[in-house]
Design a protein around this motif. Structure first.
Motif, PDB file in Angstrom:
ATOM      1  N   ALA A 290     -12.342 -10.634   8.477  1.00  0.00           N
ATOM      2  CA  ALA A 290     -13.098 -11.269   7.399  1.00  0.00           C
ATOM      3  C   ALA A 290     -13.301 -10.273   6.263  1.00  0.00           C
ATOM      4  N   ALA A 291     -13.747 -10.772   5.140  1.00  0.00           N
ATOM      5  CA  ALA A 291     -13.853  -9.934   3.941  1.00  0.00           C
ATOM      6  C   ALA A 291     -14.665  -8.671   4.188  1.00  0.00           C
ATOM      7  N   ASN A 292     -15.748  -8.766   4.960  1.00  0.00           N
ATOM      8  CA  ASN A 292     -16.609  -7.593   5.142  1.00  0.00           C
ATOM      9  C   ASN A 292     -16.407  -6.895   6.481  1.00  0.00           C
ATOM     10  N   ASP A 293     -15.286  -7.160   7.137  1.00  0.00           N
ATOM     11  CA  ASP A 293     -14.939  -6.413   8.350  1.00  0.00           C
ATOM     12  C   ASP A 293     -14.191  -5.132   7.994  1.00  0.00           C
ATOM     13  N   SER A 294     -14.358  -4.108   8.821  1.00  0.00           N
ATOM     14  CA  SER A 294     -13.535  -2.908   8.715  1.00  0.00           C
ATOM     15  C   SER A 294     -12.341  -3.059   9.649  1.00  0.00           C
ATOM     16  N   ILE A 295     -11.138  -2.853   9.118  1.00  0.00           N
ATOM     17  CA  ILE A 295      -9.926  -2.941   9.944  1.00  0.00           C
ATOM     18  C   ILE A 295      -9.219  -1.589  10.012  1.00  0.00           C
ATOM     19  N   ALA A 296      -9.920  -0.545   9.610  1.00  0.00           N
ATOM     20  CA  ALA A 296      -9.303   0.780   9.496  1.00  0.00           C
ATOM     21  C   ALA A 296      -8.749   1.294  10.813  1.00  0.00           C
ATOM     22  N   GLU A 297      -9.415   0.983  11.911  1.00  0.00           N
ATOM     23  CA  GLU A 297      -8.973   1.491  13.217  1.00  0.00           C
ATOM     24  C   GLU A 297      -7.600   0.959  13.605  1.00  0.00           C
ATOM     25  N   HIS A 298      -7.150  -0.076  12.939  1.00  0.00           N
ATOM     26  CA  HIS A 298      -5.903  -0.732  13.320  1.00  0.00           C
ATOM     27  C   HIS A 298      -4.791  -0.524  12.290  1.00  0.00           C
ATOM     28  N   LEU A 299      -5.024   0.373  11.334  1.00  0.00           N
ATOM     29  CA  LEU A 299      -4.052   0.617  10.267  1.00  0.00           C
ATOM     30  C   LEU A 299      -3.700   2.094  10.202  1.00  0.00           C
ATOM     31  N   SER A 300      -2.442   2.380   9.951  1.00  0.00           N
ATOM     32  CA  SER A 300      -2.000   3.750   9.699  1.00  0.00           C
ATOM     33  C   SER A 300      -2.057   4.033   8.205  1.00  0.00           C
ATOM     34  N   ALA A 301      -1.871   5.301   7.849  1.00  0.00           N
ATOM     35  CA  ALA A 301      -1.807   5.654   6.430  1.00  0.00           C
ATOM     36  C   ALA A 301      -0.660   4.917   5.743  1.00  0.00           C
ATOM     37  N   GLU A 302       0.439   4.750   6.446  1.00  0.00           N
ATOM     38  CA  GLU A 302       1.587   4.028   5.882  1.00  0.00           C
ATOM     39  C   GLU A 302       1.256   2.552   5.679  1.00  0.00           C
ATOM     40  N   ASP A 303       0.506   1.970   6.597  1.00  0.00           N
ATOM     41  CA  ASP A 303       0.097   0.575   6.443  1.00  0.00           C
ATOM     42  C   ASP A 303      -0.765   0.400   5.196  1.00  0.00           C
ATOM     43  N   ILE A 304      -1.696   1.320   5.006  1.00  0.00           N
ATOM     44  CA  ILE A 304      -2.608   1.210   3.866  1.00  0.00           C
ATOM     45  C   ILE A 304      -1.846   1.360   2.555  1.00  0.00           C
ATOM     46  N   ALA A 305      -0.887   2.276   2.528  1.00  0.00           N
ATOM     47  CA  ALA A 305      -0.054   2.430   1.333  1.00  0.00           C
ATOM     48  C   ALA A 305       0.728   1.149   1.060  1.00  0.00           C
ATOM     49  N   ALA A 306       1.217   0.508   2.137  1.00  0.00           N
ATOM     50  CA  ALA A 306       1.959  -0.743   1.975  1.00  0.00           C
ATOM     51  C   ALA A 306       1.057  -1.847   1.437  1.00  0.00           C
ATOM     52  N   ILE A 307      -0.181  -1.907   1.919  1.00  0.00           N
ATOM     53  CA  ILE A 307      -1.136  -2.893   1.408  1.00  0.00           C
ATOM     54  C   ILE A 307      -1.377  -2.672  -0.079  1.00  0.00           C
ATOM     55  N   GLU A 308      -1.560  -1.412  -0.467  1.00  0.00           N
ATOM     56  CA  GLU A 308      -1.783  -1.106  -1.877  1.00  0.00           C
ATOM     57  C   GLU A 308      -0.592  -1.557  -2.729  1.00  0.00           C
ATOM     58  N   GLY A 309       0.611  -1.296  -2.244  1.00  0.00           N
ATOM     59  CA  GLY A 309       1.799  -1.727  -2.971  1.00  0.00           C
ATOM     60  C   GLY A 309       1.888  -3.240  -3.081  1.00  0.00           C
ATOM     61  N   GLU A 310       1.528  -3.920  -1.986  1.00  0.00           N
ATOM     62  CA  GLU A 310       1.560  -5.381  -1.988  1.00  0.00           C
ATOM     63  C   GLU A 310       0.554  -5.951  -2.996  1.00  0.00           C
ATOM     64  N   VAL A 311      -0.652  -5.369  -3.018  1.00  0.00           N
ATOM     65  CA  VAL A 311      -1.669  -5.838  -3.968  1.00  0.00           C
ATOM     66  C   VAL A 311      -1.184  -5.655  -5.403  1.00  0.00           C
ATOM     67  N   ALA A 312      -0.545  -4.537  -5.680  1.00  0.00           N
ATOM     68  CA  ALA A 312      -0.024  -4.298  -7.030  1.00  0.00           C
ATOM     69  C   ALA A 312       0.995  -5.365  -7.412  1.00  0.00           C
ATOM     70  N   GLU A 313       1.905  -5.683  -6.490  1.00  0.00           N
ATOM     71  CA  GLU A 313       2.901  -6.714  -6.773  1.00  0.00           C
ATOM     72  C   GLU A 313       2.242  -8.067  -7.025  1.00  0.00           C
TER      73      GLU A 313
END
Length: 227
Positions: free
Chosen positions: A22-45
């Motif tokens: 959900a919007a206010n959940d933390s999902i950090a424990e389930h993401l790698s640094a590469e995953d987060i970079a991919a999310i950032e790239g996806e948001v930019a697109e």
């Protein structure tokens, strides 16, 4: 909902692991640094598409805007979703303090999950400790981590109280957040003088009216007003 292959992989991973996202959940424990970079790239697109839908030309002011917005969302204002909880070293309550101490005001900033408009305000925490205490700065770090997500204030104050209670298991715990919501001031009713106050009282603060009154009187000296 249309997704890229990378987004599908991440989404399916969360669903398979039964991880709430959900919007206010933390999902950090389930993401790698590469995953987060991919999310950032996806948001930019995707934000490039938003600009297109708004018929905004890429001029000298909006060149690179999509990348800046993506970085802001993932690395800054929603960092509480993508960063793990700050390190929280606890210490023994060696002198057996059994009286109230308070921390505040703590500047907090969040984003309304209904309109993605900024929320700005202050938080106060009150504790009658049990066997453990945490450093003063940890209240600020934890508050900012919890609030740095799309939130509604009614849930944010409970999440912060839950985190503190889990950490130190106090005899009494109080959390108060007072903030101004730009979804009220910049749009809709445009009510510029309105703020919202939410509170959670647990332990002695919930059952003992004198303890609760002491907490409220103490934070009044730290700038909180019951008006």
């Amino acid at each position: 909902m249309s997704q890229s292959p990378k987004a599908d992989i991440l989404l399916n991973r969360l669903i398979s692991a039964r991880v709430p996202f959900a919007a206010n959940d933390s999902i950090a424990e389930h993401l790698s640094a590469e995953d987060i970079a991919a999310i950032e790239g996806e948001v930019a697109e995707r934000f490039e598409n938003v600009l297109d839908a708004l018929l905004i030309q890429r001029d000298h002011n909006t060149q690179g805007t999509a990348k800046r917005v993506a970085k802001m969302y993932v690395r800054e204002i929603f960092a509480g979703r993508y960063e793990k909880r700050p390190a929280m070293t606890d210490f023994p309550n060696a002198r057996n303090l059994d009286e109230l101490y308070t921390v505040g005001p703590i500047a907090v900033r969040s984003t309304c999950s209904h309109h993605f408009c900024p929320i700005e305000g202050e938080a106060w925490c009150g504790v009658v400790p049990g066997d453990k205490v945490i450093g003063l700065s940890k209240f600020t770090r934890l508050s900012r981590w919890v609030l740095a997500r799309p939130q509604i204030q009614e849930e944010a104050v409970v999440q912060l109280a839950d985190e503190l209670e889990d950490l130190i298991k106090p005899r009494a715990l109080a959390v108060v957040i007072r903030s101004r919501h730009s979804c009220m001031t910049l749009r809709g009713v445009m009510e510029h003088e309105t703020s919202m106050t939410t509170s959670v009282m647990r332990g002695l603060f919930k059952t003992d009216a004198k303890a609760r009154a002491e907490f409220l009187a103490t934070i009044a000296g730290q700038g909180f007003s019951c008006r």
